[in-house]
Motif scaffolding. Structure first.
Motif, PDB file in Angstrom:
ATOM      1  N   TYR A  51       0.850  -1.190   0.000  1.00 20.25           N
ATOM      2  CA  TYR A  51       0.000   0.000   0.000  1.00 20.25           C
ATOM      3  C   TYR A  51       0.886   1.241   0.000  1.00 20.25           C
ATOM      4  O   TYR A  51       2.114   1.130   0.037  1.00 20.25           O
ATOM      5  CB  TYR A  51      -0.980  -0.010   1.182  1.00 20.25           C
ATOM      6  N   ASP A  94       2.326 -10.000   8.149  1.00 22.90           N
ATOM      7  CA  ASP A  94       2.461  -9.670   9.575  1.00 22.90           C
ATOM      8  C   ASP A  94       3.091 -10.803  10.375  1.00 22.90           C
ATOM      9  O   ASP A  94       3.484 -10.599  11.528  1.00 22.90           O
ATOM     10  CB  ASP A  94       1.088  -9.333  10.162  1.00 22.90           C
ATOM     11  N   GLN A 133      -1.974 -11.577  13.670  1.00 19.29           N
ATOM     12  CA  GLN A 133      -1.148 -10.409  13.962  1.00 19.29           C
ATOM     13  C   GLN A 133      -1.670  -9.147  13.290  1.00 19.29           C
ATOM     14  O   GLN A 133      -1.334  -8.049  13.692  1.00 19.29           O
ATOM     15  CB  GLN A 133       0.285 -10.657  13.458  1.00 19.29           C
ATOM     16  N   SER A 134      -2.456  -9.329  12.220  1.00 24.95           N
ATOM     17  CA  SER A 134      -2.868  -8.165  11.433  1.00 24.95           C
ATOM     18  C   SER A 134      -3.966  -7.383  12.160  1.00 24.95           C
ATOM     19  O   SER A 134      -4.615  -7.906  13.059  1.00 24.95           O
ATOM     20  CB  SER A 134      -3.391  -8.630  10.069  1.00 24.95           C
ATOM     21  N   GLN A 135      -4.163  -6.136  11.707  1.00 28.30           N
ATOM     22  CA  GLN A 135      -5.251  -5.333  12.277  1.00 28.30           C
ATOM     23  C   GLN A 135      -6.449  -5.455  11.361  1.00 28.30           C
ATOM     24  O   GLN A 135      -6.608  -4.677  10.443  1.00 28.30           O
ATOM     25  CB  GLN A 135      -4.810  -3.885  12.402  1.00 28.30           C
ATOM     26  N   CYS A 195     -11.075 -13.112   4.540  1.00 25.66           N
ATOM     27  CA  CYS A 195     -10.457 -12.951   3.209  1.00 25.66           C
ATOM     28  C   CYS A 195      -9.482 -11.781   3.174  1.00 25.66           C
ATOM     29  O   CYS A 195      -8.957 -11.458   2.102  1.00 25.66           O
ATOM     30  CB  CYS A 195     -11.531 -12.714   2.155  1.00 25.66           C
ATOM     31  N   GLU A 196      -9.258 -11.157   4.309  1.00 27.18           N
ATOM     32  CA  GLU A 196      -8.346 -10.012   4.404  1.00 27.18           C
ATOM     33  C   GLU A 196      -8.724  -8.904   3.410  1.00 27.18           C
ATOM     34  O   GLU A 196      -7.879  -8.381   2.686  1.00 27.18           O
ATOM     35  CB  GLU A 196      -6.906 -10.460   4.211  1.00 27.18           C
ATOM     36  N   TYR A 218      -9.481  -6.105   4.274  1.00 29.54           N
ATOM     37  CA  TYR A 218      -8.895  -4.852   4.780  1.00 29.54           C
ATOM     38  C   TYR A 218      -7.645  -4.477   3.989  1.00 29.54           C
ATOM     39  O   TYR A 218      -7.328  -3.308   3.810  1.00 29.54           O
ATOM     40  CB  TYR A 218      -8.571  -4.982   6.284  1.00 29.54           C
ATOM     41  N   GLN A 219      -6.943  -5.506   3.468  1.00 29.93           N
ATOM     42  CA  GLN A 219      -5.737  -5.216   2.683  1.00 29.93           C
ATOM     43  C   GLN A 219      -6.101  -4.491   1.391  1.00 29.93           C
ATOM     44  O   GLN A 219      -5.405  -3.569   0.964  1.00 29.93           O
ATOM     45  CB  GLN A 219      -4.999  -6.511   2.362  1.00 29.93           C
ATOM     46  N   ARG A 260      -7.129  -0.977   2.293  1.00 28.91           N
ATOM     47  CA  ARG A 260      -5.934  -0.187   2.629  1.00 28.91           C
ATOM     48  C   ARG A 260      -5.197   0.238   1.368  1.00 28.91           C
ATOM     49  O   ARG A 260      -4.650   1.325   1.283  1.00 28.91           O
ATOM     50  CB  ARG A 260      -5.029  -1.063   3.505  1.00 28.91           C
ATOM     51  N   GLN A 261      -5.231  -0.648   0.361  1.00 28.33           N
ATOM     52  CA  GLN A 261      -4.514  -0.388  -0.889  1.00 28.33           C
ATOM     53  C   GLN A 261      -5.306   0.533  -1.821  1.00 28.33           C
ATOM     54  O   GLN A 261      -4.739   1.453  -2.398  1.00 28.33           O
ATOM     55  CB  GLN A 261      -4.292  -1.746  -1.570  1.00 28.33           C
ATOM     56  N   TRP A 280      -7.814   3.690   6.953  1.00 26.84           N
ATOM     57  CA  TRP A 280      -7.003   4.375   7.956  1.00 26.84           C
ATOM     58  C   TRP A 280      -7.908   5.182   8.887  1.00 26.84           C
ATOM     59  O   TRP A 280      -8.799   5.891   8.436  1.00 26.84           O
ATOM     60  CB  TRP A 280      -5.966   5.299   7.296  1.00 26.84           C
TER      61      TRP A 280
END
Lengths: 356, 387
Positions: A171, A238, B177-179, B338-339, B341-342, B345-346, B353
């Motif tokens: 990103y 992560d 670990q990811s948010q 499925c993430e 959020y990535q 974010r991209q 954010w």
């Protein structure tokens, strides 16, 4: 023992120093405080550019004053020359010690948990010291071979990791502002300790093409850093934060059909690159010591440096060495930019005094 | 003299001053099952291969199951090592099975042990077993199809058909670990059946025999803070796999009911999946475009011209419904396996954010637009119906 400095080629110098620099990358330990990988990807070329600026006085000194940094410092008086040789020598000694300590830490944490740290430090220093005592020609020839091996392993590993890449991890690196980028750039720049070796050993290469050699070292190093950071970010994501040695984990994840897991190959590479780094810095420290101690043979100088490095390595707590600390950047700036600047200023002042 | 020193140093470095363990003194752990007992202690069952001493019937490694109970896994493995008289080697382990109780209470401490153990590869498969995980290891003693390799084969086939997620330790911890991400593990179920008398005998190769018991993938478990809080059905799991973000799904069976009656059964392939994140009114919006190709293998006889368009339209509807139901069961409840959020974010940073901490709530209010394009493809063996 060989005592006469022999000529080495520019590509040999760049190859060996680049391979040695990769050791710092292997020791990288991510944490919640460290900048995200996306930011590091941008910080790496910025830090390479910053290091180019840092080394500009050195290149100018070689063009206008003389090729040898230590010899040019001698023109500023014996105390200055002694202090310069001492500082450069100590820097090399500490880098060799840090390399030994980190190598021992890796071996005792990831491979042989029950083995003693001092055993690896002693073996590495003995082997590295012996190689350094053979002189620059032998060291850099071996370094070039190791560089070729490193290149082959990196290509193989990255090819094996292709199915695991997830580009959606990437990103905008500026999404969290400029501060992480600035911090990461400083850290990356501080890790270019091989610039000090470049300053010490450029005279062995003969005149000309200094700019290309510097660009080669920084460019090749930045390329390795970019590739490994990109792979760590897009493959481990992560998860990398949970691992002590993310690149070792990356090698464990990489599986080639015939070779299976590549962590063994990575351990061999670790050992080879660790050996090269310790050898190069012991050689660098011995060069400085011989400036201080007059006619000391190279073998004896290397032995003294190896003993010193061994003592320092054992004294480093837990064997962990932060190569990217701000103190490392200050030391780098002082040695790579400060000393040549002093020589240049002195020359300018004497030219002014002598008049046209 | 110098060369002599060099050779001596090399010998010192290479000959190994570090104690080694011979293969006969090692027990190769192939699979580990971890269960949580009612009193809070762990019960670990190990599927172990030991070097043959000639006593095994086929001369190959002997496969045994070993069970230990204790408060922590370090102690358990040490005790297993003592009781077996061999060093327990986790470097060959390929599978970690977790009992349902442990998965629902807190899986993290046990999984962290394996993550901290250097011998264990991060790519090791991890799966939750309904009931007790140790039972599956013991079943492996009786029947070869429940050995570590057999269970992994089941898991891989289920992943290829889309009914199981990428169930690896690496992926679990990466999401943990990811948010925003929600770790996901395959859930296995061992169905016990009475074996026919002749099939329960050990086979010719000296390995364990086959039983009538069946292992099936019962879906995928969703984790939050180490606890399995929801289980998706196989159909819901496949609904998420249609998004193509995992990349493991290959051919999956797709059957649709035809209006005149009868079924059209096909092997479907996800040719292309595009998921784009955007923002609408401060909320995330995801547009999903799927291109599916289906090789129809079973059809009623009396279909006329244009049947392909008819079947493709029904398949499109079936896939879209499966995806929408899966998204409603996960994203609609604030889960992000499925993430997504990535992608946000991209591609739509404005709606990610500032919302990392409450991404689940943000996702639950997100809009999804699903478009499916299905095309029937012909296999070499099928005659065209419209000729």
């Amino acid at each position: 023992m060989g005592t006469e400095p022999r000529r080495i080629s520019g590509p040999q110098l760049v190859a060996a120093l680049s391979a040695s620099q990769v050791f710092t990358l292997f020791t990288y330990v991510p944490s919640r405080q460290s900048a995200p990988g996306q930011v590091t990807l941008l910080a790496i070329p910025l830090s390479a550019a910053a290091c180019c600026l840092l080394a500009a006085p050195l290149l100018r000194m070689r063009r206008t004053c003389g090729p040898d940094l230590l010899a040019e410092c001698g023109r500023l008086g014996r105390p200055f020359a002694g202090a310069a040789a001492l500082l450069l020598g100590l820097f090399c000694l500490l880098q060799a010690a840090g390399g030994c300590a980190h190598f021992a830490f890796f071996m005792t944490s990831s491979v042989y948990q029950t083995a003693s740290r001092w055993l690896f430090i002693c073996v590495l220093l003995a082997v590295g010291g012996y190689a350094a005592s053979l002189g620059a020609e032998a060291v850099f020839r071996a370094g070039s071979l190791l560089f070729a091996f490193l290149l082959a392993v990196v290509v193989l590993m990255l090819a094996a990791l292709l199915p695991e890449l997830h580009l959606r991890q990437l990103y905008n690196p500026l999404a969290q502002g400029w501060e992480p980028l600035a911090r990461s750039t400083v850290r990356s720049a501080a890790q270019n300790a091989e610039l000090v070796l470049l300053a010490l050993l450029l005279p062995r290469c003969g005149p000309g093409r200094d700019g290309w050699r510097l660009a080669g070292l920084l460019g090749v190093t930045a390329l390795f850093y970019e590739l490994f950071t990109f792979a760590t970010l897009t493959v481990l994501g992560d998860y990398a934060r949970l691992r002590l040695f993310p690149l070792h984990t990356l090698a464990t994840v990489a599986e080639a059909s015939v070779l299976g897991r590549m962590d063994l190959l990575h351990i061999v590479l670790w050992s080879a690159v660790g050996f090269l780094r310790v050898t190069l810095y012991l050689y660098g420290a011995a060069v400085c010591l011989r400036r201080l101690a007059g006619r000391l043979p190279l073998g004896a100088a290397v032995a003294v440096c190896a003993l010193g490095a061994g003592a320092c390595a054992l004294a480093i707590p837990r064997g962990v060495w932060d190569a990217g600390s701000p103190a490392a950047l200050v030391a780098l700036a002082l040695l790579v930019a400060g000393l040549p600047l002093a020589v240049l200023v002195k020359k300018r002042l004497s030219e002014r005094r002598e008049g046209p | 003299m110098r060369r002599l020193w060099g050779v001596l140093l090399a010998v010192l470095a290479l000959s190994g001053c570090i104690p080694t363990v011979s293969l006969n003194d090692r027990a190769m752990i192939r699979a580990v099952a971890v269960d949580l007992l009612e009193d809070g202690r762990y019960q670990v069952t190990l599927q172990v291969n030991e070097a043959a001493d000639g006593s095994s019937e086929n001369g190959g490694p002997e496969q045994t199951a070993l069970t230990e109970t204790g408060r922590d896994l370090t102690e358990l493995l040490s005790r297993a090592s003592v009781s077996r008289g061999k060093q327990m080697f986790l470097g060959s382990a390929r599978l970690i099975l977790v009992g349902e109780r442990l998965a629902r209470e807190d899986l993290l401490p046990a999984l962290r042990f394996f993550n901290a153990t250097q011998q264990v590869a991060p790519t090791i498969a991890v799966a939750v077993v309904q009931g007790e995980a140790g039972e599956l290891i013991h079943a492996g003693e009786e029947a070869g199809q429940f050995s570590a390799d057999g269970v992994l084969d089941v898991l891989h086939k289920a992943q290829e058909a889309g009914y199981a997620p990428a169930s690896r330790m690496l992926d679990f911890f990466a999401q943990e670990q990811s948010q925003g991400g929600a770790p996901q593990l395959a859930v296995l179920e061992l169905e016990r059946h009475e074996p026919p008398p002749e099939a329960a005998q050990p086979d010719q190769r000296g390995g364990a025999g086959r039983t009538a018991d069946k292992l099936r993938v019962a879906g995928s478990g969703l984790f939050r803070a180490g606890r399995m809080e929801a289980v998706l059905t196989p159909a819901q799991t496949r609904g998420l796999q249609w998004l193509g973000l995992d990349g493991r799904m290959e051919a999956t069976p797709l059957s649709v009911e035809l209006p005149p009656g009868g079924l059209a059964a096909a092997n479907a392939y996800l040719q292309r999946a595009t998921v784009r994140a955007g923002e609408a009114g401060g909320l995330p919006e995801f547009s999903i475009r799927l291109q599916v190709r289906a090789a129809v293998l079973e059809l009623p006889e009396d279909l006329g011209p244009g049947w392909e368009e008819q079947v493709a339209a029904l398949q499109e509807r079936a896939v879209r419904r499966e995806v929408e139901e899966a998204l409603a069961a996960t994203a609609g409840q604030g889960w992000d396996p499925c993430e997504l959020y990535q992608l946000a974010r991209q591609q739509a940073p404005g709606c990610y954010w500032g919302h990392q901490e409450d991404w689940g709530e943000q996702l639950a209010r997100a809009r999804f637009r699903v478009e499916v394009d299905c095309q029937v493809i012909h296999t070499g063996g099928a005659a065209r119906r419209d000729q």
